[in-house]
Design an enzyme around this catalytic site. Structure first.
Site, mmCIF file in Angstrom:
data_model
loop_
_atom_site.group_PDB
_atom_site.id
_atom_site.type_symbol
_atom_site.label_atom_id
_atom_site.label_comp_id
_atom_site.label_asym_id
_atom_site.label_seq_id
_atom_site.Cartn_x
_atom_site.Cartn_y
_atom_site.Cartn_z
ATOM 1 N N LYS A 111 71.997 7.027 38.017
ATOM 2 C CA LYS A 111 72.492 5.737 38.421
ATOM 3 C C LYS A 111 72.082 4.650 37.434
ATOM 4 O O LYS A 111 72.595 3.539 37.467
ATOM 5 C CB LYS A 111 71.909 5.355 39.806
ATOM 6 C CG LYS A 111 72.086 6.412 40.865
ATOM 7 C CD LYS A 111 71.270 6.011 42.125
ATOM 8 C CE LYS A 111 71.124 7.189 43.040
ATOM 9 N NZ LYS A 111 70.063 6.975 44.032
ATOM 10 N N GLU A 140 73.727 5.620 28.480
ATOM 11 C CA GLU A 140 72.473 5.914 29.198
ATOM 12 C C GLU A 140 71.607 4.658 29.255
ATOM 13 O O GLU A 140 71.748 3.764 28.417
ATOM 14 C CB GLU A 140 71.780 7.073 28.455
ATOM 15 C CG GLU A 140 70.398 7.466 28.927
ATOM 16 C CD GLU A 140 70.326 7.970 30.355
ATOM 17 O OE1 GLU A 140 70.928 7.341 31.251
ATOM 18 O OE2 GLU A 140 69.623 8.973 30.591
ATOM 19 N N ASP A 160 63.512 8.475 26.887
ATOM 20 C CA ASP A 160 62.047 8.491 26.809
ATOM 21 C C ASP A 160 61.630 9.799 26.116
ATOM 22 O O ASP A 160 61.491 9.844 24.899
ATOM 23 C CB ASP A 160 61.499 8.350 28.238
ATOM 24 C CG ASP A 160 59.990 8.350 28.309
ATOM 25 O OD1 ASP A 160 59.341 8.191 27.270
ATOM 26 O OD2 ASP A 160 59.443 8.497 29.429
ATOM 27 N N PHE A 195 56.538 1.066 31.317
ATOM 28 C CA PHE A 195 57.478 1.490 32.345
ATOM 29 C C PHE A 195 58.282 0.266 32.733
ATOM 30 O O PHE A 195 57.732 -0.737 33.173
ATOM 31 C CB PHE A 195 56.770 2.093 33.573
ATOM 32 C CG PHE A 195 57.759 2.725 34.501
ATOM 33 C CD1 PHE A 195 58.261 3.995 34.239
ATOM 34 C CD2 PHE A 195 58.254 2.028 35.593
ATOM 35 C CE1 PHE A 195 59.222 4.562 35.069
ATOM 36 C CE2 PHE A 195 59.221 2.588 36.420
ATOM 37 C CZ PHE A 195 59.701 3.859 36.147
ATOM 38 N N ASP A 240 65.114 1.874 37.698
ATOM 39 C CA ASP A 240 64.405 1.793 38.972
ATOM 40 C C ASP A 240 62.966 2.249 38.884
ATOM 41 O O ASP A 240 62.574 2.985 37.978
ATOM 42 C CB ASP A 240 65.106 2.674 40.007
ATOM 43 C CG ASP A 240 64.849 4.160 39.747
ATOM 44 O OD1 ASP A 240 65.120 4.625 38.611
ATOM 45 O OD2 ASP A 240 64.350 4.854 40.646
HETATM 46 P P1 IMP Z 1 63.750 11.318 29.509
HETATM 47 O O1 IMP Z 1 62.236 11.347 29.575
HETATM 48 O O2 IMP Z 1 64.212 10.879 28.150
HETATM 49 O O3 IMP Z 1 64.315 12.630 29.930
HETATM 50 O O4 IMP Z 1 64.223 10.207 30.516
HETATM 51 C C1 IMP Z 1 64.542 10.601 31.811
HETATM 52 C C2 IMP Z 1 64.926 9.490 32.719
HETATM 53 O O5 IMP Z 1 63.709 8.908 33.179
HETATM 54 C C3 IMP Z 1 65.740 8.330 32.173
HETATM 55 O O6 IMP Z 1 67.121 8.582 32.169
HETATM 56 C C4 IMP Z 1 65.378 7.278 33.207
HETATM 57 O O7 IMP Z 1 66.225 7.405 34.329
HETATM 58 C C5 IMP Z 1 63.957 7.609 33.547
HETATM 59 N N1 IMP Z 1 63.011 6.741 32.836
HETATM 60 C C6 IMP Z 1 62.338 6.961 31.691
HETATM 61 N N2 IMP Z 1 61.575 5.916 31.370
HETATM 62 C C7 IMP Z 1 61.789 4.989 32.349
HETATM 63 C C8 IMP Z 1 61.288 3.646 32.578
HETATM 64 O O8 IMP Z 1 60.485 3.058 31.825
HETATM 65 N N3 IMP Z 1 61.760 3.039 33.696
HETATM 66 C C9 IMP Z 1 62.647 3.603 34.559
HETATM 67 N N4 IMP Z 1 63.133 4.835 34.379
HETATM 68 C C10 IMP Z 1 62.704 5.520 33.283
HETATM 69 MG MG MG Z 2 68.665 7.729 33.504
#
Ligand code: IMP
Ligand code: MG
Length: 190
Positions: free
Chosen positions: A52, A109, A113, A162, A169
């Site tokens: 979302k 996106e 992270d 964060f 969210d």
């Molecule tokens: P990934 O670690 O790149 O797989 O990110 C996974 C998901 O974690 C992202 O698409 C976000 O939905 C969520 N995410 C990562 N970092 C944050 C943050 O700082 N705030 C909110 N959601 C986050």
């Molecule tokens: Mg996401």
């Protein structure tokens, strides 16, 4: 710019400190829209909102493009993990409404992270034989990288915070904020 947002919840104090203003977001999104309009000129492109988190970014971004061949589709992903750290175990919660075979795909996106979510999605979409796939992410946190994914369009590179708001969210809350804030927690001594 809005002040700090302070909420007492679950025996803790949640603080959201303004980080990227509405004006900063709007200015950068206008630039990204112009870049996309130039890069995809004369092409049919399917912009895919990753639900979302990317909803606000997606609706603002597509309004800043001038691409008569633009189509929109939606896809839901959720990664298991704690409330502020993703585990890398990704699940497709909602699939696209149309095939993407032979089409140029733009993934929209909210934040990259670790990169594990985007890696999962790139692998998944590749099996459907699109003509091309690019990632457009509003935010990138390079400090969290576990797997390098190619990101052609990045709104802002940010430090290891964060962040919430503008679609992002914490525990499904704060998505509606029109700006992006850094979240922090304190024990509530009351
Ligand atoms: P990934 O670690 O790149 O797989 O990110 C996974 C998901 O974690 C992202 O698409 C976000 O939905 C969520 N995410 C990562 N970092 C944050 C943050 O700082 N705030 C909110 N959601 C986050
Ligand atoms: Mg996401």
């Amino acid at each position: 710019m809005s002040d700090e947002l302070v909420t007492k919840r679950d025996g803790r104090i949640e603080r959201v400190s303004p980080y990227l203003t509405e004006a900063q977001l709007a200015e950068r999104i206008q630039e990204l829209g112009a870049q996309l309009s130039a890069d995809y000129e004369g092409k049919d492109v399917v912009a895919i909102a990753v639900l979302k988190g990317s909803i606000l970014f997606f609706t603002d971004l597509i309004r800043q493009t001038s691409l008569p061949g633009l189509r929109c589709d939606f896809l839901g992903l959720s990664s298991y993990g704690s409330r502020t750290e993703s585990s890398g175990v990704v699940r497709l919660t909602q699939d696209l409404s149309q095939p993407i075979e032979g089409r140029h795909v733009l993934i929209v996106e909210d934040i990259v992270d670790t990169g594990l979510t985007m890696q999962y999605l790139l692998d998944n979409l590749a099996t459907r034989k699109p003509a091309s796939v690019q990632i457009c992410t509003l935010l990138h946190k390079p400090s969290g990288t576990k797997v390098e994914v190619p990101m052609k369009y990045v709104g802002f590179t940010i430090a290891n915070h964060f962040v919430v708001g503008y679609g992002l969210d914490f525990d499904e809350r704060y998505r509606q904020l029109p700006y992006i804030g850094v979240m922090s927690f304190e024990e509530d001594s009351d």
